[in-house]
Write an enzyme that holds these catalytic residues in place. Structure first.
Site, PDB file in Angstrom:
ATOM      1  N   PRO A 153       0.837  -1.212   0.000  1.00  0.00           N
ATOM      2  CA  PRO A 153       0.000   0.000   0.000  1.00  0.00           C
ATOM      3  C   PRO A 153       0.866   1.255   0.000  1.00  0.00           C
ATOM      4  O   PRO A 153       1.808   1.364   0.783  1.00  0.00           O
ATOM      5  CB  PRO A 153      -0.795  -0.125   1.306  1.00  0.00           C
ATOM      6  CG  PRO A 153      -0.014  -1.067   2.155  1.00  0.00           C
ATOM      7  CD  PRO A 153       0.686  -2.002   1.234  1.00  0.00           C
ATOM      8  N   THR A 158       0.569   5.476  -0.195  1.00  0.00           N
ATOM      9  CA  THR A 158      -0.165   6.740  -0.236  1.00  0.00           C
ATOM     10  C   THR A 158       0.472   7.653  -1.283  1.00  0.00           C
ATOM     11  O   THR A 158       1.667   7.908  -1.247  1.00  0.00           O
ATOM     12  CB  THR A 158      -0.139   7.416   1.148  1.00  0.00           C
ATOM     13  OG1 THR A 158      -0.866   6.593   2.061  1.00  0.00           O
ATOM     14  CG2 THR A 158      -0.755   8.797   1.110  1.00  0.00           C
ATOM     15  N   GLN A 181      -7.105  -1.393   1.216  1.00  0.00           N
ATOM     16  CA  GLN A 181      -6.655  -1.208   2.597  1.00  0.00           C
ATOM     17  C   GLN A 181      -7.565  -0.219   3.322  1.00  0.00           C
ATOM     18  O   GLN A 181      -7.739   0.920   2.891  1.00  0.00           O
ATOM     19  CB  GLN A 181      -5.207  -0.699   2.655  1.00  0.00           C
ATOM     20  CG  GLN A 181      -4.656  -0.761   4.075  1.00  0.00           C
ATOM     21  CD  GLN A 181      -3.269  -0.158   4.209  1.00  0.00           C
ATOM     22  OE1 GLN A 181      -3.073   1.011   3.931  1.00  0.00           O
ATOM     23  NE2 GLN A 181      -2.307  -0.967   4.634  1.00  0.00           N
ATOM     24  N   HIS A 234      -5.797  -1.855   8.164  1.00  0.00           N
ATOM     25  CA  HIS A 234      -4.546  -1.156   8.482  1.00  0.00           C
ATOM     26  C   HIS A 234      -4.481  -0.934   9.993  1.00  0.00           C
ATOM     27  O   HIS A 234      -5.099  -0.019  10.534  1.00  0.00           O
ATOM     28  CB  HIS A 234      -4.513   0.175   7.728  1.00  0.00           C
ATOM     29  CG  HIS A 234      -3.168   0.828   7.690  1.00  0.00           C
ATOM     30  ND1 HIS A 234      -2.098   0.412   8.441  1.00  0.00           N
ATOM     31  CD2 HIS A 234      -2.709   1.899   6.962  1.00  0.00           C
ATOM     32  CE1 HIS A 234      -1.043   1.178   8.186  1.00  0.00           C
ATOM     33  NE2 HIS A 234      -1.402   2.091   7.291  1.00  0.00           N
ATOM     34  N   ALA A 278      -1.455  -0.601  11.603  1.00  0.00           N
ATOM     35  CA  ALA A 278      -0.022  -0.365  11.726  1.00  0.00           C
ATOM     36  C   ALA A 278       0.310   1.127  11.653  1.00  0.00           C
ATOM     37  O   ALA A 278      -0.563   1.982  11.550  1.00  0.00           O
ATOM     38  CB  ALA A 278       0.711  -1.117  10.601  1.00  0.00           C
ATOM     39  N   TYR A 302      -1.451   4.526  13.319  1.00  0.00           N
ATOM     40  CA  TYR A 302      -2.802   5.014  13.059  1.00  0.00           C
ATOM     41  C   TYR A 302      -3.784   4.481  14.120  1.00  0.00           C
ATOM     42  O   TYR A 302      -3.374   3.912  15.120  1.00  0.00           O
ATOM     43  CB  TYR A 302      -3.208   4.681  11.628  1.00  0.00           C
ATOM     44  CG  TYR A 302      -2.320   5.389  10.623  1.00  0.00           C
ATOM     45  CD1 TYR A 302      -2.242   6.789  10.612  1.00  0.00           C
ATOM     46  CD2 TYR A 302      -1.515   4.692   9.724  1.00  0.00           C
ATOM     47  CE1 TYR A 302      -1.402   7.456   9.725  1.00  0.00           C
ATOM     48  CE2 TYR A 302      -0.681   5.357   8.838  1.00  0.00           C
ATOM     49  CZ  TYR A 302      -0.623   6.735   8.843  1.00  0.00           C
ATOM     50  OH  TYR A 302       0.217   7.401   7.971  1.00  0.00           O
ATOM     51  N   ARG A 342      -2.595  -5.665   8.662  1.00  0.00           N
ATOM     52  CA  ARG A 342      -1.213  -5.171   8.687  1.00  0.00           C
ATOM     53  C   ARG A 342      -0.862  -4.693  10.092  1.00  0.00           C
ATOM     54  O   ARG A 342      -1.576  -3.898  10.692  1.00  0.00           O
ATOM     55  CB  ARG A 342      -1.035  -4.011   7.697  1.00  0.00           C
ATOM     56  CG  ARG A 342       0.431  -3.589   7.532  1.00  0.00           C
ATOM     57  CD  ARG A 342       0.576  -2.426   6.561  1.00  0.00           C
ATOM     58  NE  ARG A 342       1.742  -2.573   5.712  1.00  0.00           N
ATOM     59  CZ  ARG A 342       2.625  -1.594   5.448  1.00  0.00           C
ATOM     60  NH1 ARG A 342       2.460  -0.399   5.975  1.00  0.00           N
ATOM     61  NH2 ARG A 342       3.642  -1.803   4.651  1.00  0.00           N
ATOM     62  N   GLY A 380       7.257  -1.573  -2.014  1.00  0.00           N
ATOM     63  CA  GLY A 380       6.627  -0.270  -2.127  1.00  0.00           C
ATOM     64  C   GLY A 380       7.262   0.608  -3.182  1.00  0.00           C
ATOM     65  O   GLY A 380       6.817   0.656  -4.325  1.00  0.00           O
ATOM     66  N   ARG A 381       8.339   1.293  -2.832  1.00  0.00           N
ATOM     67  CA  ARG A 381       8.949   2.257  -3.740  1.00  0.00           C
ATOM     68  C   ARG A 381       9.427   1.633  -5.047  1.00  0.00           C
ATOM     69  O   ARG A 381       9.388   2.281  -6.093  1.00  0.00           O
ATOM     70  CB  ARG A 381      10.105   2.986  -3.030  1.00  0.00           C
ATOM     71  CG  ARG A 381       9.615   3.996  -1.997  1.00  0.00           C
ATOM     72  CD  ARG A 381      10.749   4.582  -1.194  1.00  0.00           C
ATOM     73  NE  ARG A 381      11.370   3.591  -0.327  1.00  0.00           N
ATOM     74  CZ  ARG A 381      12.335   3.861   0.544  1.00  0.00           C
ATOM     75  NH1 ARG A 381      12.800   5.097   0.652  1.00  0.00           N
ATOM     76  NH2 ARG A 381      12.841   2.920   1.312  1.00  0.00           N
TER      77      ARG A 381
END
Length: 357
Positions: free
Chosen positions: A22, A24, A96, A173, A175, A178, A225, A309-310
Site C-alpha cells: 500500500p 499513499t 486497505q 490497516h 499499523a 494510526y 497489517r 513499495g517504492r
C-alpha cells in the site's frame, strides 16, 4: 520456493509471490479516485497481489491531502473503475481500510478535533489539505466508549462498500501509528474503560474491527497489517513483544488471508520472526526489501509473500524485471505525493524502453 512461482492464497490464485505494498500517493481529488488511478494500478497488475493505497473509512479517518475514501457512493463508483482495470489486466487487488486517528488536524474536519484512543497529541507535523504547509498536530479528542462502537460500524460499512466496488478482499490497516495501533500501544492508550488498561482491553478494538469486517467478507479475503517495530507516528509501547505477540495470536484464531508485517527490530527481536512464531497462517513481509532479500525471505520460510513499495512506484513491471534481472528505474521522491501523471503513470516498462531504444 521462489518469488516468481505461483501462490495459492486460499481460494485466490496469485501468479507470483510479489505483492505491491500500500502506497499513499495523494492524488484522489476531493477524496475520489480519478481515471489516472485506474491506469496506475493496471500498469502494476503483474504483481501477484496489489494492496491499494490506504483508504479512509469515514471523513474523520482522513489526515492527509487528497487521499481516497470508501464511504460515499461517488468513491465506490470510482473504485469500481479501478478494480475493473486491474482485473482486465489480469491482476488481483485488496483495498486497505484506514483511519488515521490522531494523525490529522481540525482543518480536515470542519474545525472538529481529530479523534484517538486518548487525548495524547502526535509529536509530528500535519500537512494541510491544500498541500501548502505543515502545522503542529493538535491534541486529539478521546473517543467515548459509545463512539468506539460507531467507528467499528464504520469499518464494517467500508468493508461492505469495498465488496460493492469489486475488490478481491480487504486489508485492515492496524499499523504505522494510526487509530487501531493507537488503541494497542500503552503510550497512546490511557483509557480506563473496556478498551484500555489490560492487554486484553487494548486488543479489543482490533478484535471488534476484525470481527466487523468478517461480517462482510470471508476470512480468506481479509488481511491485517501490523508494525511491531514502527516508531513513526506512535509513542512506544511498554512491552511491544508481549503486545504484538498477543495481537498475532488473536488474529490467528480467525483463519485470515494473511498477516502483513512491516520488518523492523522489536526489543531485540526481528518483527518477522516475532510474528512468524506467533501467527499461524500466511505471512507477508514488507520493509525496504530488494529482489535478493525478498528471495531469501521466501527461501528460508520467513515469509510466504513479499511486499514492495517504492520499487513498484518506479517499476510498474517489477516482477518481469526481477525475472530477467533487468535494471530498475530510480524513483523520484519529489513526485511521491500529489500532482498528476508525472512520477505516477509515466515510469517506463521494459517493453516501452525497448521500443524507444
Amino acid at each position: 520456493m521462489t518469488l516468481l512461482e505461483p501462490f495459492k492464497l486460499h481460494s485466490l490464485s496469485l501468479k507470483n509471490r510479489i505483492v505491491m505494498a500500500p502506497l499513499t500517493r495523494c492524488r484522489a481529488r476531493g477524496t475520489v479516485p480519478q481515471p489516472l488511478h485506474a491506469e496506475y494500478y493496471a500498469q502494476r497488475a503483474t504483481a501477484g497481489l496489489i494492496i491499494s493505497e490506504a483508504t479512509q473509512i469515514s471523513p474523520m479517518g482522513q489526515g492527509y491531502p487528497d487521499t481516497p475514501g470508501i464511504h460515499s457512493s461517488e468513491q465506490v463508483a470510482a473504485w469500481q473503475q479501478v478494480v475493473k482495470a486491474v482485473h482486465a489486466a489480469g491482476g488481483r487487488i485488496f483495498l486497505q481500510l484506514w483511519h488515521v486517528g490522531r494523525i490529522s488536524h481540525s482543518l480536515y474536519h470542519d474545525g472538529a478535533l481529530p479523534v484517538s484512543a486518548s487525548a495524547v497529541p502526535y509529536e509530528g507535523m500535519i500537512r494541510t489539505p491544500d498541500f501548502s504547509t505543515k502545522l503542529p498536530a493538535e491534541a486529539p479528542r478521546a473517543l467515548s466508549t459509545a463512539e468506539v462502537a460507531e467507528v467499528v460500524a464504520e469499518y464494517r460499512t467500508a468493508a461492505a462498500n469495498a465488496k460493492v466496488a469489486g475488490f478481491d478482499g480487504v486489508e485492515i490497516h492496524a499499523a504505522n501509528g494510526y487509530l487501531i495501533e493507537q488503541f494497542l500501544r500503552t503510550g497512546t492508550n490511557h483509557r480506563s474503560d473496556v478498551y484500555g488498561g489490560s492487554l486484553t482491553n487494548r486488543l479489543r478494538f482490533l478484535k471488534e474491527v476484525t470481527e466487523a469486517v468478517l461480517q462482510e467478507w470471508s476470512s480468506h479475503c481479509v488481511g491485517v497489517r501490523l508494525s511491531p517495530g514502527a516508531q513513526q507516528a506512535s509513542r512506544q509501547d511498554a512491552d511491544p513483544v508481549t503486545t504484538y505477540r498477543a495481537a498475532a495470536q488473536l488474529l490467528s484464531t480467525y483463519d485470515l488471508a494473511y498477516l502483513h508485517t512491516v520488518e523492523a527490530e522489536v526489543a531485540g527481536y526481528q518483527a518477522s520472526q516475532l510474528m512468524r512464531d506467533a501467527y499461524r497462517g500466511v505471512h507477508m513481509l514488507a520493509g525496504e526489501l530488494t529482489r535478493e532479500s525478498g528471495k531469501r525471505l521466501i527461501e528460508n520460510g520467513a515469509a510466504d509473500l513479499v511486499a514492495y513499495g517504492r520499487l513498484f512506484i518506479s517499476n510498474p513491471d517489477l516482477p518481469e524485471r526481477f525475472a530477467t534481472n533487468a535494471p530498475l528505474n530510480d524513483w523520484d521522491t519529489e513526485t511521491f505525493y500529489g500532482g498528476g501523471a508525472q512520477g505516477y503513470t509515466d515510469y517506463p516498462s521494459l517493453a516501452n524502453t525497448e521500443k524507444v531504444s
